[in-house]
Enzyme design. Structure first.
Site, PDB file in Angstrom:
ATOM      1  N   MET A   4      55.626 207.630  41.390  1.00 30.33           N
ATOM      2  CA  MET A   4      55.181 206.953  42.601  1.00 30.33           C
ATOM      3  C   MET A   4      56.106 207.261  43.770  1.00 30.33           C
ATOM      4  O   MET A   4      57.331 207.160  43.652  1.00 30.33           O
ATOM      5  CB  MET A   4      55.117 205.436  42.320  1.00 30.33           C
ATOM      6  CG  MET A   4      54.625 204.639  43.499  1.00 30.33           C
ATOM      7  SD  MET A   4      52.933 205.105  43.974  1.00 30.33           S
ATOM      8  CE  MET A   4      53.015 204.816  45.720  1.00 30.33           C
ATOM      9  N   GLU A   5      55.494 207.597  44.897  1.00 35.28           N
ATOM     10  CA  GLU A   5      56.190 208.137  46.065  1.00 35.28           C
ATOM     11  C   GLU A   5      56.776 207.096  47.019  1.00 35.28           C
ATOM     12  O   GLU A   5      56.927 207.383  48.211  1.00 35.28           O
ATOM     13  CB  GLU A   5      55.221 209.032  46.842  1.00 35.28           C
ATOM     14  CG  GLU A   5      54.073 208.301  47.577  1.00 35.28           C
ATOM     15  CD  GLU A   5      52.761 208.204  46.817  1.00 35.28           C
ATOM     16  OE1 GLU A   5      52.787 208.270  45.572  1.00 35.28           O
ATOM     17  OE2 GLU A   5      51.705 208.043  47.461  1.00 35.28           O
ATOM     18  N   ASN A   6      57.119 205.897  46.566  1.00 35.94           N
ATOM     19  CA  ASN A   6      57.687 204.866  47.439  1.00 35.94           C
ATOM     20  C   ASN A   6      58.725 205.455  48.390  1.00 35.94           C
ATOM     21  O   ASN A   6      59.568 206.237  47.981  1.00 35.94           O
ATOM     22  CB  ASN A   6      58.360 203.784  46.597  1.00 35.94           C
ATOM     23  CG  ASN A   6      57.538 203.407  45.398  1.00 35.94           C
ATOM     24  OD1 ASN A   6      56.404 202.984  45.538  1.00 35.94           O
ATOM     25  ND2 ASN A   6      58.083 203.607  44.211  1.00 35.94           N
TER      26      ASN A   6
ATOM     27  N   GLU B 216      55.772 214.151  44.432  1.00 34.04           N
ATOM     28  CA  GLU B 216      56.197 212.890  45.057  1.00 34.04           C
ATOM     29  C   GLU B 216      57.013 213.166  46.317  1.00 34.04           C
ATOM     30  O   GLU B 216      56.885 212.463  47.312  1.00 34.04           O
ATOM     31  CB  GLU B 216      56.994 212.029  44.073  1.00 34.04           C
ATOM     32  CG  GLU B 216      56.298 211.739  42.743  1.00 34.04           C
ATOM     33  CD  GLU B 216      54.873 211.237  42.871  1.00 34.04           C
ATOM     34  OE1 GLU B 216      54.545 210.559  43.861  1.00 34.04           O
ATOM     35  OE2 GLU B 216      54.057 211.539  41.965  1.00 34.04           O
TER      36      GLU B 216
ATOM     37  N   HIS C 284      54.758 213.945  49.210  1.00 35.46           N
ATOM     38  CA  HIS C 284      54.104 212.753  49.755  1.00 35.46           C
ATOM     39  C   HIS C 284      54.860 212.173  50.951  1.00 35.46           C
ATOM     40  O   HIS C 284      54.283 211.442  51.745  1.00 35.46           O
ATOM     41  CB  HIS C 284      54.015 211.653  48.693  1.00 35.46           C
ATOM     42  CG  HIS C 284      52.744 211.650  47.897  1.00 35.46           C
ATOM     43  ND1 HIS C 284      51.499 211.785  48.469  1.00 35.46           N
ATOM     44  CD2 HIS C 284      52.523 211.491  46.563  1.00 35.46           C
ATOM     45  CE1 HIS C 284      50.562 211.709  47.523  1.00 35.46           C
ATOM     46  NE2 HIS C 284      51.162 211.541  46.359  1.00 35.46           N
TER      47      HIS C 284
HETATM   48  N1  TRP Z   1      50.548 207.847  44.224  1.00 31.44           N
HETATM   49  C1  TRP Z   1      50.875 208.161  42.864  1.00 31.44           C
HETATM   50  C2  TRP Z   1      50.865 209.663  42.784  1.00 31.44           C
HETATM   51  O1  TRP Z   1      51.772 210.300  43.062  1.00 31.44           O
HETATM   52  C3  TRP Z   1      49.884 207.590  41.905  1.00 31.44           C
HETATM   53  C4  TRP Z   1      50.268 206.352  41.182  1.00 31.44           C
HETATM   54  C5  TRP Z   1      51.444 206.076  40.575  1.00 31.44           C
HETATM   55  C6  TRP Z   1      49.438 205.250  40.900  1.00 31.44           C
HETATM   56  N2  TRP Z   1      51.361 204.873  39.936  1.00 31.44           N
HETATM   57  C7  TRP Z   1      50.159 204.355  40.138  1.00 31.44           C
HETATM   58  C8  TRP Z   1      48.142 204.936  41.237  1.00 31.44           C
HETATM   59  C9  TRP Z   1      49.598 203.155  39.665  1.00 31.44           C
HETATM   60  C10 TRP Z   1      47.586 203.749  40.790  1.00 31.44           C
HETATM   61  C11 TRP Z   1      48.307 202.877  40.026  1.00 31.44           C
HETATM   62  O2  TRP Z   1      49.920 210.314  42.579  1.00 31.44           O
HETATM   63 ZN    ZN Z   2      50.158 211.633  44.506  1.00 28.75          ZN
END
Ligand code: TRP
Ligand code: ZN
Length: 876
Positions: free
Chosen positions: A269-271, A304, A307
């Site tokens: 996840m790209e936080n 990531e 993003h």
């Molecule tokens: N945005 C994330 C990606 O890089 C996707 C993602 C990570 C996600 N964890 C999640 C989407 C939980 C829905 C639920 O692609």
């Molecule tokens: Zn993504």
């Protein structure tokens, strides 16, 4: 039927701007094993002057303890709380401050969305709508706020406290607790919020941007994994450099952190400034991770990181626009991997995923355009269609506009939209405007579901020396013609590329990109002095099915000569497919099977081609999967496909035994290195080993066993184990036990142990899977572990689709268990049943029965409800 959760669909056409914006939010977390307190102070502003709208904030599983409006405590008559919202009916028409305190219980959060615990550490996952499980908020991506976050926790158990942005203050309290305050200068949507607290080790590094700014890089992992971080760090550095060089994009904060966690629903996840990763995409060491794992880590780290611009700096207006960030970012990571490894190999791998998973999704009741029109649960739309077909659609722009034109479009996109939440139409407009082209018709790639089918036919005129290629797209009744770039080459008798000229004025090329916009178009090439063999849809220039009737001789010719490596591979796949389907007809007619001599010879030529790179060669020596072959049939012939594919593999193993063995010996090098050449050798060698082991003789078992025991890297060890697991030998059980003892304390390697057993094609696989469910190390709580056994087994076509339906029943049992603890994973798992209508009457009935059983379950999550109701075609 009772559905506990609201199952109303949300429609793209109903989008409305928010009534309020949140400009800043100051969060304060008091982390505790019993209850965690979240204190939030927000400045909120109505979107328009004089509006009289109620303020409706999202919130789920929160216990509201206090609410203050401009510093004054509100009493219960001044607001309304229900399961999903906090409503303030009367708020003033100017900016105000709202302060709330809520209680949450991260230690009880098994859904892994919102704030939860993994190995005793705290972490968050907010995309898509998890932030509302942390505090009351306008939890939608077009509300962008500046965040400050203070975390308070016990210092000995949670020495490390992280959030987005920069660490601005910290201190100690006298009760053994400490605190850290973080400030993120960039406004962001709530889905990019992150918090991590725990006992973590930092693998640090740095990166100097091309404008000379120094960025601190930190990879945070559980202490025992300290020696498995260097590849992740190097991948990050490569990605940062590449994005500067290819797109002129620099990183924008002074610190970039990545945290690896063991319990995670997706890849990563790209936080903003604080990525949270599934440990599978961070940790590696030669003895614990395969070559594919190494490549996967490099790709996900890059994804990531990319993003940060495509997703974070420019974000999505609403969740229907998800492909705006995901399709584009997948495209960017694919281009990166093409540059870091081999463009041809990467392209073939990406197309294999697209065809096996996305084309299948297009054939299922969950089919949707890359920009969906509606959803019940957004988490169900993080799909191969949105991601991988979305990436193909971005690639189409580049194919149509050229690399430079695509770059101009990207530059304009950032120039126009930096700091905004925008739509796919905005992206398309930037591409069109930067290149002064009309991309109106191109929108159909966004609003039409399904895989376009194109028929091609060619006519050669020897006197006029012309070759006329006609392309015809089959467009379903309610849809309109797509704008499809078809890259084409023509090969002469010697296998050479002919020079192609379309118009007098245009330059001649060996590959021409034809733009198919009408239902049918004919393209005529001039000065073609011999009967050519066409090479169509080079590099897979569009996500379509192209039908062109080709003789086996022609396929063998393309397989040996095409200058486009993708099409060379593709010709081999089509050849194999024809051979398999002919044998299937024989099998169904009860005839004895005989392998096509021309095919066997074509395979031999590939085996003996010294100029072919080992990675490509091993892809060319891999038959299409049962799953892919099944997709080409009106009704999947489960048993026939299995039997015939096994027959072809065994024949190829026997007929070319000496060559396989020679290849094995020539490429079996020690010790380990992770260079591209070494990887190619391992791929080729292990492909050879798989063929060799098809014979299941004492010598072949011995070869696999030797490799299993002596290898110094996981690629070789896992490959050998996979070979042994498919033999009836005594060594099989011994190897399984040995591997378990060797790796039982490494969860990621133990996942492989479960997976390898679930992929076996021997008839006892189902019984083994059932037994493994009872294994002391098996748990459904950890998504990686659940996937390693359950999801992997559900892809084992012949074994999962047993005619007695026992595997279906077991699978449904597991879906129902997961429904209660982790709906996202349950919903992913139940999706195998989406394809039930493509099977024979017996299997259809068995799968349908399980779907009916699931939908009658009293406490179905919306995640599972949406998939199952669409699968059964239940209305409303
Ligand atoms: N945005 C994330 C990606 O890089 C996707 C993602 C990570 C996600 N964890 C999640 C989407 C939980 C829905 C639920 O692609
Ligand atoms: Zn993504």
């Amino acid at each position: 039927m009772i559905y506990q959760e609201n199952t109303q669909a949300i429609y793209r056409k109903d989008y409305q701007q928010p009534d309020f914006f949140i400009d800043s939010v100051d969060l304060h977390f008091s982390l505790d094993e019993d209850v965690t307190l979240v204190h939030s102070r927000m400045t909120i502003r109505p979107r328009t002057e004089n509006q009289k709208k109620p303020l409706i904030l999202n919130g789920e599983l929160l216990v509201l303890k206090s609410l203050k409006f401009n510093g004054h405590v509100l009493n219960a008559t001044q607001y309304h709380v229900d399961k999903t919202h906090l409503t303030l009916p009367n708020v003033p028409a100017e900016a105000f401050e709202l302060e709330s305190i809520v209680e949450i219980k991260p230690q009880e959060n098994t859904a892994l969305t919102g704030l939860y615990q993994s190995s005793g550490n705290y972490c968050t996952q907010c995309e898509a709508e998890g932030f509302r499980r942390i505090t009351y908020f306008l939890d939608r991506p077009d509300v962008m706020a500046r965040y400050t976050t203070t975390i308070v926790a016990d210092k000995s158990r949670y020495p490390v406290l992280l959030s987005n942005g920069n660490r601005v203050e910290y201190g100690e309290l006298n009760d053994g607790r400490h605190w850290v305050k973080w400030a993120d200068p960039f406004p962001k949507p709530s889905y990019l919020f992150a918090l991590v607290a725990g006992n973590l080790y930092c693998h640090g590094g740095k990166f100097t941007t091309r404008s000379g700014r120094e960025v601190r890089l930190e990879i945070w992992v559980e202490p025992q994994n300290h020696d498995q971080c260097e590849h992740a760090l190097q991948s990050l550095q490569k990605a940062m450099r590449w994005d500067e060089e290819r797109f002129g994009l620099e990183y924008d904060l002074d610190i970039y952190m990545i945290v690896a966690v063991g319990d995670f629903n997706m890849g990563a996840m790209e936080n903003k400034g604080l990525n949270v990763f599934n440990a599978k995409f961070v940790l590696c060491r030669p003895d614990t991770a395969t070559d594919d794992d190494y490549e996967g880590i490099e790709a996900v780290i890059a994804h990531e990181y990319f993003h940060n611009w495509t997703g974070n700096r420019v974000t999505c207006r609403d969740w229907f626009q998800l492909t705006l960030k995901e399709g584009l970012t997948v495209f960017r990571d694919q281009q990166f991997t093409e540059d870091m490894t081999s463009a041809a190999v990467k392209r073939i791998q990406d197309v294999r995923i697209l065809r096996s998973a996305q084309f299948a999704e297009d054939q299922s009741p969950m089919a949707h355009p890359i920009r969906p029109e509606s959803y019940i649960e957004m988490n169900n739309f993080y799909t191969v269609t949105v991601y991988n077909k979305g990436a193909e659609v971005i690639r189409l722009y580049q194919t149509l506009l050229g690399k430079d034109g695509f770059r101009r479009g990207m530059d304009l996109y950032f120039q126009r939209h930096d700091g905004q939440a925008v739509t796919c139409d905005d992206f398309r407009a930037a591409m069109a405007d930067a290149n002064q082209v009309d991309l109106t018709q191109f929108e159909r790639w966004y609003d039409q579901a399904g895989t376009p089918v194109v028929e091609a036919s060619g006519v050669y005129d020897a006197t006029a020396k012309t070759y006329a290629l006609t392309l015809r797209q089959q467009v379903p009744e309610h849809l309109q013609a797509w704008h499809i770039p078809v890259a084409v080459g023509l090969l002469g008798k010697e296998g050479q590329d002919l020079s192609l000229q379309l118009e007098e004025t245009a330059p001649a090329k060996t590959t021409q990109v034809l733009e198919l916009r009408e239902l049918e178009q004919t393209f005529t090439f001039k000065n073609i002095s011999e009967l050519p063999i066409p090479s169509l849809l080079r590099h897979f220039s569009a996500p379509i099915k192209l039908n062109f009737s080709c003789q086996r001789q022609e396929l063998a010719f393309l397989m040996a000569h095409d200058s486009d490596p993708f099409n060379r591979w593709e010709a081999g796949q089509q050849f194999a497919q024809q051979v398999i389907f002919d044998l299937l007809a024989d099998w169904q007619a009860g005839k004895t099977l005989q392998l096509d001599a021309l095919f066997s010879e074509a395979v031999l030529k590939i085996l003996q081609d010294d100029k072919l790179d080992g990675s490509i060669k091993s892809l060319m020596l891999t038959l299409p999967t049962e799953n892919f072959l099944g997709q080409q049939q009106a009704e999947v012939a489960v048993d026939g496909l299995f039997a015939v594919r096994q027959f072809v593999l065994k024949q190829l193993a026997e007929v070319h035994y000496a060559e396989w063995l020679a290849i094995y010996r020539a490429n079996h090098q020690m010790p380990y290195s992770n260079s591209a050449t070494a990887i190619a050798c391992r791929r080729l060698k292990n492909t050879a080993l798989h063929y060799i082991c098809r014979l299941d003789t004492p010598e072949t078992v011995n070869l696999a066993e030797k490799q299993f025991k002596q290898s110094d890297n996981m690629t070789d060890q896992q490959s050998a184990l996979m070979c042994l697991v498919n033999t009836f030998s005594e060594e099989r059980g011994q190897a399984i036990e040995y591997f378990y003892q060797q790796w039982r304390h490494n969860p990621l390697v133990l996942d492989k142990w479960f997976s390898v057993q679930a992929t076996s094609y021997l008839p006892d696989t189902f019984d083994n899977v059932k037994a493994l469910l009872q294994h002391q190390d098996f748990t459904l709580k950890n998504p990686n572990r659940a996937r390693s056994l359950i999801a992997v087994f559900s892809q084992n076509q012949a074994q999962f689709h047993r005619a007695d339906g026992l595997a279906y029943q077991l699978h449904a049992d597991i879906v129902l268990q997961l429904n209660a603890t982790n709906p996202q994973i349950a919903s992913r798992f139940v999706s195998v049943f989406n394809h039930w209508r493509r099977f024979d009457a017996n299997r259809q009935a068995l799968m349908q029965a399980q779907l009916n059983r699931i939908i009658q379950h009293p406490n179905l999550s919306k995640d599972v409800y949406e998939v199952v109701s669409k699968s059964l075609n239940v209305k409303g």
